[in-house]
Enzyme design. Structure first.
Site, PDB file in Angstrom:
ATOM      1  N   THR A  15       0.815  -1.225   0.000  1.00 52.40           N
ATOM      2  CA  THR A  15       0.000   0.000   0.000  1.00 52.40           C
ATOM      3  C   THR A  15       0.844   1.268   0.000  1.00 52.40           C
ATOM      4  OG1 THR A  15      -1.803  -1.096   1.132  1.00 52.40           O
ATOM      5  CG2 THR A  15      -1.718   1.274   1.376  1.00 52.40           C
ATOM      6  N   ASP A  57       1.569  -6.437  -4.658  1.00 54.74           N
ATOM      7  CA  ASP A  57       0.742  -6.486  -3.450  1.00 54.74           C
ATOM      8  C   ASP A  57       1.273  -7.686  -2.667  1.00 54.74           C
ATOM      9  OD1 ASP A  57      -1.466  -7.412  -1.720  1.00 54.74           O
ATOM     10  OD2 ASP A  57      -2.671  -5.936  -2.790  1.00 54.74           O
ATOM     11  N   SER A  58       1.477  -7.548  -1.365  1.00 53.66           N
ATOM     12  CA  SER A  58       2.141  -8.639  -0.639  1.00 53.66           C
ATOM     13  C   SER A  58       1.272  -9.892  -0.535  1.00 53.66           C
ATOM     14  CB  SER A  58       2.605  -8.184   0.743  1.00 53.66           C
ATOM     15  OG  SER A  58       1.537  -8.153   1.649  1.00 53.66           O
ATOM     16  N   THR A  89       1.549  -4.836   4.048  1.00 56.83           N
ATOM     17  CA  THR A  89       1.347  -5.297   5.429  1.00 56.83           C
ATOM     18  C   THR A  89       0.740  -6.697   5.511  1.00 56.83           C
ATOM     19  OG1 THR A  89      -0.818  -4.227   5.516  1.00 56.83           O
ATOM     20  CG2 THR A  89       1.070  -2.955   6.344  1.00 56.83           C
ATOM     21  N   ASP A  90      -0.001  -7.101   4.465  1.00 61.62           N
ATOM     22  CA  ASP A  90      -0.759  -8.356   4.574  1.00 61.62           C
ATOM     23  C   ASP A  90       0.113  -9.556   4.936  1.00 61.62           C
ATOM     24  OD1 ASP A  90      -3.044  -6.993   3.979  1.00 61.62           O
ATOM     25  OD2 ASP A  90      -3.232  -7.719   1.921  1.00 61.62           O
ATOM     26  N   GLN A 276      -4.511 -21.806  18.488  1.00 59.12           N
ATOM     27  CA  GLN A 276      -5.320 -20.765  17.854  1.00 59.12           C
ATOM     28  C   GLN A 276      -5.251 -19.462  18.650  1.00 59.12           C
ATOM     29  OE1 GLN A 276      -9.288 -22.236  16.956  1.00 59.12           O
ATOM     30  NE2 GLN A 276      -8.462 -24.135  16.161  1.00 59.12           N
ATOM     31  N   CYS A 277      -4.709 -19.543  19.871  1.00 56.37           N
ATOM     32  CA  CYS A 277      -4.575 -18.326  20.695  1.00 56.37           C
ATOM     33  C   CYS A 277      -3.387 -17.507  20.223  1.00 56.37           C
ATOM     34  CB  CYS A 277      -4.353 -18.687  22.154  1.00 56.37           C
ATOM     35  SG  CYS A 277      -5.736 -19.526  22.896  1.00 56.37           S
TER      36      CYS A 277
HETATM   37  N1  ASP Z   1      -2.732  -5.571   0.217  1.00 58.05           N
HETATM   38  C1  ASP Z   1      -1.669  -4.685   0.664  1.00 58.05           C
HETATM   39  C2  ASP Z   1      -0.380  -5.496   0.688  1.00 58.05           C
HETATM   40  O1  ASP Z   1      -0.192  -6.278   1.588  1.00 58.05           O
HETATM   41  C3  ASP Z   1      -1.988  -4.159   2.016  1.00 58.05           C
HETATM   42  C4  ASP Z   1      -0.932  -3.257   2.617  1.00 58.05           C
HETATM   43  O2  ASP Z   1       0.139  -3.049   2.136  1.00 58.05           O
HETATM   44  O3  ASP Z   1      -1.229  -2.696   3.696  1.00 58.05           O
HETATM   45  O4  ASP Z   1       0.432  -5.349  -0.195  1.00 58.05           O
END
Ligand code: ASP
Length: 343
Positions: A15, A57-58, A89-90, A276-277
């Site tokens: 992003t 995109d990750s 971030t993903d 799962q915690c």
């Molecule tokens: N879909 C984006 C990614 O992971 C989300 C992000 O970067 O926050 O590349």
């Protein structure tokens, strides 16, 4: 080169470098991205930038790209004091975990960062995340890096990379490190928590690139069907299955379920117990509902994140699928991804 810290920025996408086209966010290349940050070369660092072409995109991240990132670091390791990796971030927690396991004996900072809003948006979190990451990657004391490990910097917090988990898709504060303290907190000053930061290695850097993806995750839920379970346990492709169990490592006790686990492990295959915690440890045998895992020599993942468990499994499988050897390697801390190693 002057005594300015030299930092290599590797822009993979995410992003931070996206713009909105019609209805979707799509990546732009680094030359376009940098136009939103004209002052970057006025920072008191020697900076070089390598941008992925095309940026991704990750959600599209995969082990081949982890290898590519690690090879870029390897071939630039002596030239730079630190590295900043701009990443979506993903899947950042997966890449940070994988890269931490692939780069053994690290003594320079590798700081992953990104943003929740693109750099061109007024309220963006990208600029602060990027500038502070550069500062952390370049921070040295008596010529030694302060944070010689793979970490994630996001929204004022520096976290150990292989302890992070993306916990929010809309808050700026998107990452958590549930089972390990924060490495540093950025306010007016950056306060480093030196007691919990790795001291860095004395040996020379060693790279691991063999990755095998013959692993699957089987998440339990009340009412899970035998069909669901056997589509993984009876599939010969898999060398290792990560069982995502309840609490400190508990599961259903139905006979068909235990029998399927028995059959799978009797083939010499690897079962890993993961919770799962988000906080706490796997403690097999605390409840009767996990005694079967001790009996079947299911491997405890202790307090590792799921991201660490998956990536570490792939890397260890790259070396061996022998259960005994796998267990020995998997339950050792490579670089601070697990706290306690109970007997
Ligand atoms: N879909 C984006 C990614 O992971 C989300 C992000 O970067 O926050 O590349």
């Amino acid at each position: 080169m002057s005594n300015k810290s030299a930092i290599l920025i590797i822009f993979t996408g995410g992003t931070i470098g996206m713009i909105k086209k019609v209805n979707n966010y799509v990546p732009i290349n680094f030359n376009e991205l940098i136009k939103y940050f004209p002052d970057i070369d006025k920072l008191n660092y020697y900076l070089e930038i390598i941008g992925f072409n095309p940026p991704i995109d990750s959600a599209e991240m995969n082990p081949k790209i982890w290898v590519k990132i690690v090879e870029i670091i390897e071939s630039n390791y002596t030239k730079f004091d630190g590295f900043v990796i701009l990443h979506g971030t993903d899947t950042m927690a997966y890449t940070a975990s994988a890269v931490s396991f692939m780069l053994q004996n690290l003594n320079k900072p590798i700081v992953f960062t990104g943003s929740q809003l693109p750099i061109g948006v007024h309220r963006t979190d990208a600029k602060e995340n990027l500038i502070t990451s550069i500062e952390i990657a370049g921070c040295r004391s008596y010529g030694k890096s302060i944070v010689p490990e793979v970490c994630v910097y996001f929204e004022n917090k520096l976290l150990r990379g292989n302890r992070t988990h993306k916990s929010s898709s809309n808050e700026f504060n998107a990452f958590k490190s549930n089972n390990y303290p924060i490495l540093a907190q950025a306010g007016i000053d950056i306060n480093y928590n030196l007691n919990v930061i790795s001291k860095g290695a004395l040996k020379s850097l060693k790279i691991h690139k063999k990755i095998k993806n013959t692993v699957a995750i089987l998440k339990l839920f009340p009412g899970i069907s035998r069909e669901n379970v056997i589509c993984l346990l009876k599939n010969d492709f898999f060398d290792a299955i990560i069982l995502q169990t309840y609490g400190c490592g508990n599961s259903l006790q139905e006979k068909w379920f235990i029998d399927e686990l028995k059959e799978f492990t009797s083939k010499g295959k690897i079962l890993i117990n993961a919770s799962q915690c988000e906080t706490g440890n796997i403690v097999q045998g605390r409840y009767k509902t996990s005694q079967q895992f001790i009996d079947l020599d299911v491997i405890s993942s202790f307090d590792m994140t799921l991201e660490s468990i998956v990536t570490k499994t792939m890397l260890v499988l790259g070396e061996t699928n022998n259960k005994k050897m796998f267990k020995e390697k998997f339950q050792k801390s490579f670089c601070g991804e697990l706290t306690k190693v109970p007997k």
